[in-house]
Design a protein around this motif. Structure first.
Motif, PDB file in Angstrom:
ATOM      1  N   ASN A 267      46.146  28.572  23.386  1.00 17.48           N
ATOM      2  CA  ASN A 267      47.564  28.817  23.661  1.00 17.48           C
ATOM      3  C   ASN A 267      48.338  27.500  23.651  1.00 17.48           C
ATOM      4  O   ASN A 267      47.738  26.422  23.664  1.00 17.48           O
ATOM      5  N   PRO A 268      49.675  27.578  23.619  1.00 11.04           N
ATOM      6  CA  PRO A 268      50.462  26.335  23.571  1.00 11.04           C
ATOM      7  C   PRO A 268      50.184  25.388  24.731  1.00 11.04           C
ATOM      8  O   PRO A 268      50.179  24.167  24.549  1.00 11.04           O
ATOM      9  N   GLN A 269      49.914  25.940  25.923  1.00 11.94           N
ATOM     10  CA  GLN A 269      49.671  25.086  27.096  1.00 11.94           C
ATOM     11  C   GLN A 269      48.425  24.226  26.906  1.00 11.94           C
ATOM     12  O   GLN A 269      48.419  23.052  27.305  1.00 11.94           O
ATOM     13  N   ASP A 270      47.381  24.798  26.309  1.00 19.04           N
ATOM     14  CA  ASP A 270      46.160  24.022  26.065  1.00 19.04           C
ATOM     15  C   ASP A 270      46.429  22.868  25.093  1.00 19.04           C
ATOM     16  O   ASP A 270      45.950  21.750  25.286  1.00 19.04           O
ATOM     17  N   ILE A 271      47.197  23.147  24.053  1.00 25.71           N
ATOM     18  CA  ILE A 271      47.511  22.108  23.072  1.00 25.71           C
ATOM     19  C   ILE A 271      48.412  21.052  23.694  1.00 25.71           C
ATOM     20  O   ILE A 271      48.251  19.851  23.445  1.00 25.71           O
ATOM     21  N   LEU A 272      49.365  21.481  24.525  1.00 24.51           N
ATOM     22  CA  LEU A 272      50.237  20.523  25.214  1.00 24.51           C
ATOM     23  C   LEU A 272      49.419  19.575  26.096  1.00 24.51           C
ATOM     24  O   LEU A 272      49.699  18.370  26.150  1.00 24.51           O
TER      25      LEU A 272
ATOM     26  N   THR B 104      48.672   9.604  26.484  1.00 25.49           N
ATOM     27  CA  THR B 104      48.254   8.721  27.564  1.00 25.49           C
ATOM     28  C   THR B 104      47.258   7.681  27.068  1.00 25.49           C
ATOM     29  O   THR B 104      47.261   6.533  27.519  1.00 25.49           O
ATOM     30  N   MET B 105      46.438   8.070  26.107  1.00 24.91           N
ATOM     31  CA  MET B 105      45.427   7.171  25.552  1.00 24.91           C
ATOM     32  C   MET B 105      46.002   6.261  24.458  1.00 24.91           C
ATOM     33  O   MET B 105      45.275   5.507  23.824  1.00 24.91           O
ATOM     34  N   GLY B 106      47.322   6.356  24.221  1.00 29.03           N
ATOM     35  CA  GLY B 106      47.958   5.490  23.241  1.00 29.03           C
ATOM     36  C   GLY B 106      47.807   5.945  21.802  1.00 29.03           C
ATOM     37  O   GLY B 106      48.035   5.170  20.878  1.00 29.03           O
ATOM     38  N   GLN B 107      47.446   7.189  21.612  1.00 32.00           N
ATOM     39  CA  GLN B 107      47.245   7.740  20.274  1.00 32.00           C
ATOM     40  C   GLN B 107      48.488   8.531  19.861  1.00 32.00           C
ATOM     41  O   GLN B 107      48.483   9.766  19.799  1.00 32.00           O
ATOM     42  N   ALA B 108      49.558   7.799  19.566  1.00 33.92           N
ATOM     43  CA  ALA B 108      50.859   8.418  19.312  1.00 33.92           C
ATOM     44  C   ALA B 108      50.831   9.381  18.126  1.00 33.92           C
ATOM     45  O   ALA B 108      51.402  10.476  18.203  1.00 33.92           O
ATOM     46  N   ASP B 109      50.192   9.001  17.026  1.00 30.78           N
ATOM     47  CA  ASP B 109      50.152   9.882  15.850  1.00 30.78           C
ATOM     48  C   ASP B 109      49.416  11.178  16.156  1.00 30.78           C
ATOM     49  O   ASP B 109      49.860  12.265  15.769  1.00 30.78           O
ATOM     50  N   ASP B 110      48.277  11.074  16.849  1.00 33.11           N
ATOM     51  CA  ASP B 110      47.529  12.278  17.233  1.00 33.11           C
ATOM     52  C   ASP B 110      48.338  13.139  18.196  1.00 33.11           C
ATOM     53  O   ASP B 110      48.358  14.363  18.083  1.00 33.11           O
ATOM     54  N   ALA B 111      49.011  12.485  19.144  1.00 33.16           N
ATOM     55  CA  ALA B 111      49.826  13.217  20.104  1.00 33.16           C
ATOM     56  C   ALA B 111      50.950  13.961  19.387  1.00 33.16           C
ATOM     57  O   ALA B 111      51.195  15.143  19.676  1.00 33.16           O
ATOM     58  N   LEU B 112      51.603  13.299  18.442  1.00 29.69           N
ATOM     59  CA  LEU B 112      52.683  13.946  17.700  1.00 29.69           C
ATOM     60  C   LEU B 112      52.164  15.162  16.941  1.00 29.69           C
ATOM     61  O   LEU B 112      52.786  16.225  16.968  1.00 29.69           O
ATOM     62  N   ASP B 113      51.019  15.020  16.297  1.00 30.40           N
ATOM     63  CA  ASP B 113      50.424  16.150  15.582  1.00 30.40           C
ATOM     64  C   ASP B 113      50.156  17.315  16.536  1.00 30.40           C
ATOM     65  O   ASP B 113      50.459  18.467  16.221  1.00 30.40           O
ATOM     66  N   LEU B 114      49.625  17.021  17.698  1.00 28.80           N
ATOM     67  CA  LEU B 114      49.329  18.081  18.670  1.00 28.80           C
ATOM     68  C   LEU B 114      50.608  18.711  19.220  1.00 28.80           C
ATOM     69  O   LEU B 114      50.675  19.941  19.380  1.00 28.80           O
ATOM     70  N   TYR B 115      51.623  17.898  19.507  1.00 29.10           N
ATOM     71  CA  TYR B 115      52.889  18.473  19.976  1.00 29.10           C
ATOM     72  C   TYR B 115      53.516  19.347  18.892  1.00 29.10           C
ATOM     73  O   TYR B 115      54.079  20.400  19.197  1.00 29.10           O
ATOM     74  N   ASP B 116      53.411  18.921  17.628  1.00 30.12           N
ATOM     75  CA  ASP B 116      53.901  19.755  16.525  1.00 30.12           C
ATOM     76  C   ASP B 116      53.143  21.083  16.467  1.00 30.12           C
ATOM     77  O   ASP B 116      53.748  22.139  16.258  1.00 30.12           O
ATOM     78  N   ARG B 117      51.838  21.024  16.642  1.00 32.21           N
ATOM     79  CA  ARG B 117      51.024  22.255  16.630  1.00 32.21           C
ATOM     80  C   ARG B 117      51.393  23.163  17.806  1.00 32.21           C
ATOM     81  O   ARG B 117      51.498  24.384  17.654  1.00 32.21           O
TER      82      ARG B 117
ATOM     83  N   ALA C 265      54.674  24.847  16.992  1.00 28.22           N
ATOM     84  CA  ALA C 265      54.509  25.915  16.007  1.00 28.22           C
ATOM     85  C   ALA C 265      53.909  27.159  16.659  1.00 28.22           C
ATOM     86  O   ALA C 265      54.373  28.287  16.415  1.00 28.22           O
ATOM     87  N   LEU C 266      52.901  26.973  17.484  1.00 29.92           N
ATOM     88  CA  LEU C 266      52.279  28.112  18.153  1.00 29.92           C
ATOM     89  C   LEU C 266      53.245  28.754  19.152  1.00 29.92           C
ATOM     90  O   LEU C 266      53.314  29.981  19.265  1.00 29.92           O
TER      91      LEU C 266
ATOM     92  N   ALA D 230      59.668  28.264  26.673  1.00 31.77           N
ATOM     93  CA  ALA D 230      59.472  27.141  27.598  1.00 31.77           C
ATOM     94  C   ALA D 230      58.509  26.117  27.001  1.00 31.77           C
ATOM     95  O   ALA D 230      58.770  24.906  27.047  1.00 31.77           O
ATOM     96  N   ALA D 231      57.411  26.583  26.440  1.00 29.04           N
ATOM     97  CA  ALA D 231      56.450  25.675  25.814  1.00 29.04           C
ATOM     98  C   ALA D 231      57.067  25.012  24.585  1.00 29.04           C
ATOM     99  O   ALA D 231      56.823  23.830  24.319  1.00 29.04           O
TER     100      ALA D 231
END
Length: 135
Positions: free
Chosen positions: A2-7, A15-28, A31-32, A40-41
């Motif tokens: 669900n969106p909450q798990d991806i968020l 938090t780990m400084g992986q901005a590109d990965d974080a952006l990809d996950l926030y985009d996913r 979309a979900l 809200a999500a």
């Protein structure tokens, strides 16, 4: 998933400084959230997409995501004032990064921060609305 798990995964990546990965996950997550109708999500994900896109030098994409997030928070039943203030803040930063005046956004965010007792946020917004830099 669900969106909450991806968020949650996106926040961990950020938090780990992986901005590109974080952006990809926030985009996913966004979309979900769109697919499932979880406004809200969606607003939460877009707020972070805005901030990350700005940090990564994509002010146009940041501004688009930020404006959508602000619009969602303003119409979302039960939305928290601090969530809207935070969305306004990152959208103001994106708007400035894109070369546009953001004083109205800073004033609106500052009013919300002030009302909620978040003095550092209110002071930052006041300074930026006056054309200065935050203290």
């Amino acid at each position: 998933m669900n969106p909450q798990d991806i968020l949650a995964r996106a926040q961990m990546a950020r938090t780990m400084g992986q901005a590109d990965d974080a952006l990809d996950l926030y985009d996913r997550a966004a979309a979900l959230a769109r697919e499932t109708g979880d406004a809200a999500a969606l607003a939460h994900a877009l707020r972070h997409v805005c901030d990350l896109c700005r940090e990564l030098g994509m002010p146009g994409a940041a501004l688009s995501a930020g404006r959508e997030a602000v619009g969602l928070y303003k119409t979302l039943p039960g939305a928290k004032a601090l969530d809207l203030a935070n969305a306004l803040r990152v959208t103001a930063l994106a708007q400035e990064a894109a070369g546009f005046d953001a004083r109205d956004l800073w004033r609106e965010a500052g009013g919300l921060y002030s009302h909620e007792g978040v003095i550092p946020g209110a002071l930052e917004c006041e300074a930026r609305a006056l054309g200065g830099s935050p203290s």
